[in-house]
Design an enzyme around this catalytic site. Structure first.
Site, PDB file in Angstrom:
ATOM      1  N   ASP A  22       0.524  -1.726  -0.019  1.00 25.20           N
ATOM      2  CA  ASP A  22      -0.644   0.017  -0.330  1.00 25.20           C
ATOM      3  C   ASP A  22       0.734   1.339  -0.134  1.00 25.20           C
ATOM      4  OD1 ASP A  22      -2.602   1.585  -0.247  1.00 25.20           O
ATOM      5  OD2 ASP A  22      -2.746   1.311   2.180  1.00 25.20           O
ATOM      6  N   HIS A  39       2.144   3.330  -9.336  1.00 28.77           N
ATOM      7  CA  HIS A  39       1.789   2.219  -9.090  1.00 28.77           C
ATOM      8  C   HIS A  39       2.942   1.477 -10.386  1.00 28.77           C
ATOM      9  CE1 HIS A  39      -1.870   1.853  -7.590  1.00 28.77           C
ATOM     10  NE2 HIS A  39      -2.569   3.140  -8.552  1.00 28.77           N
ATOM     11  N   LEU A 133      10.297 -21.196  -4.747  1.00 28.31           N
ATOM     12  CA  LEU A 133       9.360 -19.394  -3.755  1.00 28.31           C
ATOM     13  C   LEU A 133       8.149 -19.606  -4.353  1.00 28.31           C
ATOM     14  CD1 LEU A 133       8.325 -17.283  -2.318  1.00 28.31           C
ATOM     15  CD2 LEU A 133       9.516 -15.922  -4.305  1.00 28.31           C
TER      16      LEU A 133
HETATM   17  C1  IPE Z   1      -5.332  -2.349  -0.323  1.00 23.77           C
HETATM   18  O1  IPE Z   1      -4.671  -1.442   0.047  1.00 23.77           O
HETATM   19  C2  IPE Z   1      -5.471  -3.443  -1.498  1.00 23.77           C
HETATM   20  C3  IPE Z   1      -4.401  -3.574  -2.561  1.00 23.77           C
HETATM   21  C4  IPE Z   1      -2.845  -3.563  -1.415  1.00 23.77           C
HETATM   22  C5  IPE Z   1      -3.756  -4.072  -3.426  1.00 23.77           C
HETATM   23  P1  IPE Z   1      -5.825  -0.024  -0.542  1.00 23.77           P
HETATM   24  O2  IPE Z   1      -5.536   1.183  -0.287  1.00 23.77           O
HETATM   25  O3  IPE Z   1      -7.164  -0.934  -1.757  1.00 23.77           O
HETATM   26  O4  IPE Z   1      -6.904  -0.280   0.970  1.00 23.77           O
HETATM   27  P2  IPE Z   1      -7.671   0.623   2.083  1.00 23.77           P
HETATM   28  O5  IPE Z   1      -9.263   1.611   1.004  1.00 23.77           O
HETATM   29  O6  IPE Z   1      -6.961   1.639   1.511  1.00 23.77           O
HETATM   30  O7  IPE Z   1      -8.785   0.456   2.218  1.00 23.77           O
HETATM   31  C1  IPE Z   2      -1.852   0.195  -3.467  1.00 20.95           C
HETATM   32  O1  IPE Z   2      -1.087   1.619  -3.270  1.00 20.95           O
HETATM   33  C2  IPE Z   2      -1.806  -0.760  -4.583  1.00 20.95           C
HETATM   34  C3  IPE Z   2      -3.357  -0.858  -5.032  1.00 20.95           C
HETATM   35  C4  IPE Z   2      -4.637  -0.575  -4.369  1.00 20.95           C
HETATM   36  C5  IPE Z   2      -3.222  -1.186  -6.411  1.00 20.95           C
HETATM   37  P1  IPE Z   2      -2.187   2.816  -3.551  1.00 20.95           P
HETATM   38  O2  IPE Z   2      -3.112   2.936  -4.904  1.00 20.95           O
HETATM   39  O3  IPE Z   2      -3.599   2.119  -2.172  1.00 20.95           O
HETATM   40  O4  IPE Z   2      -2.379   4.099  -2.597  1.00 20.95           O
HETATM   41  P2  IPE Z   2      -2.399   4.605  -1.466  1.00 20.95           P
HETATM   42  O5  IPE Z   2      -2.784   4.117  -0.445  1.00 20.95           O
HETATM   43  O6  IPE Z   2      -3.530   5.536  -2.551  1.00 20.95           O
HETATM   44  O7  IPE Z   2      -1.211   5.615  -1.541  1.00 20.95           O
HETATM   45 MG    MG Z   3      -3.803   2.208  -0.706  1.00 18.09          MG
END
Ligand code: IPE
Ligand code: IPE
Ligand code: MG
Length: 248
Positions: A22, A39, A133
């Site tokens: 995240d 990303h 792995l």
């Molecule tokens: C969790 O992160 C999902 C992934 C890392 C793929 P999100 O960014 O979607 O989660 P929330 O919305 O902060 O709970």
């Molecule tokens: C996690 O990073 C990746 C996915 C959920 C695909 P985010 O896109 O949720 O990044 P933040 O939480 O907005 O910073």
């Molecule tokens: Mg996020």
């Protein structure tokens, strides 16, 4: 000392590490870049993390790449995330295969484009005999969706109610045959589960770091594993030391 050398005894190494990758969006935002740049940087980091996982000798790695709720993001971002998965399969598969990584998918493939579904299935087939792995990619994954899917299948298979046990449910999950995660790492500081492995995480240890995913490096990964090695996992019981003392 190379950073990959771990200062922990092998029996204290987690067998299965799961990661909520995240913070890509905030990483990009803090640099004035579009979210998709975050990303991309996150995907680059994933390559390094997979390599470190192999070096550390961890046998199972599960990564949360796209949740069932992530469909609610702007269309451009959803499309970008789909094309990143496709890119990874096109460009990284040969190297992952050569490194002995067995790729698996957890979640539902149905909503992905037929072309992407085909690539995922081919990658699984190509790498199925690798054993260095096991890499579970959670893509279009949700913990609740996984449990609903399992219940539907249990009913369709005509399993009598009294035969439904913990073990049976585990066998009907996408993670069937994979040990429960010992350690779950969440980057970017959020203190929530976000629908990740909600059944399997019953007794997982958590490590949360404020670092955004693209910056989560080998040094911090090592610190997470070392912190895990210090934990006293009691599984609802008392620690083995106390148990021995009480029976002495
Ligand atoms: C969790 O992160 C999902 C992934 C890392 C793929 P999100 O960014 O979607 O989660 P929330 O919305 O902060 O709970
Ligand atoms: C996690 O990073 C990746 C996915 C959920 C695909 P985010 O896109 O949720 O990044 P933040 O939480 O907005 O910073
Ligand atoms: Mg996020």
């Amino acid at each position: 000392m190379p950073t990959s050398s771990l200062n922990i005894p092998p029996e204290k190494l987690p067998r299965h590490v799961a990661m909520i990758m995240d913070g890509n969006g905030r990483w990009a935002l803090s640099r004035g870049l579009p979210r998709l740049a975050g990303h991309k940087a996150g995907t680059e980091n994933l390559r390094r993390v997979i390599r470190s996982t192999v070096e550390f000798g961890v046998k199972y790695l599960t990564i949360y790449a796209f949740s069932t709720e992530n469909w609610g993001r702007p269309l451009e971002e959803v499309r970008g995330l789909m094309s990143i998965l496709e890119d990874v399969l096109d460009k990284e598969l040969a190297e992952l295969h050569a490194e002995g990584v067995q790729l698996r998918h957890i979640g539902r493939l149905e909503r992905l484009s037929p072309k992407l579904q085909k690539k995922v299935l081919e990658a699984i087939e190509l790498t199925k005999n690798n054993d260095r792995l096991v890499l579970n990619v959670a893509f279009n994954y949700g913990g609740r969706d996984e449990i609903v899917h399992a219940i539907q299948k249990i009913i369709r298979d005509g399993i009598p109610a009294e035969q439904v046990t913990d073990e049976l449910v585990s066998q009907y999950l996408y993670t069937a045959g994979v040990p429960d995660p010992d350690l779950i790492i969440r980057t970017s500081g959020e203190l929530r589960v976000s629908n990740f492995l909600i059944w399997q995480a019953a007794y997982s240890e958590w490590y949360v770091t404020p670092t955004y995913w693209p910056d989560f490096d080998q040094e911090e990964y090592r610190r997470a594993l070392e912190a895990f090695a210090q934990r006293d996992r009691r599984f609802g019981k008392v620690s083995s030391k106390e148990f021995e003392a009480s029976n002495a």
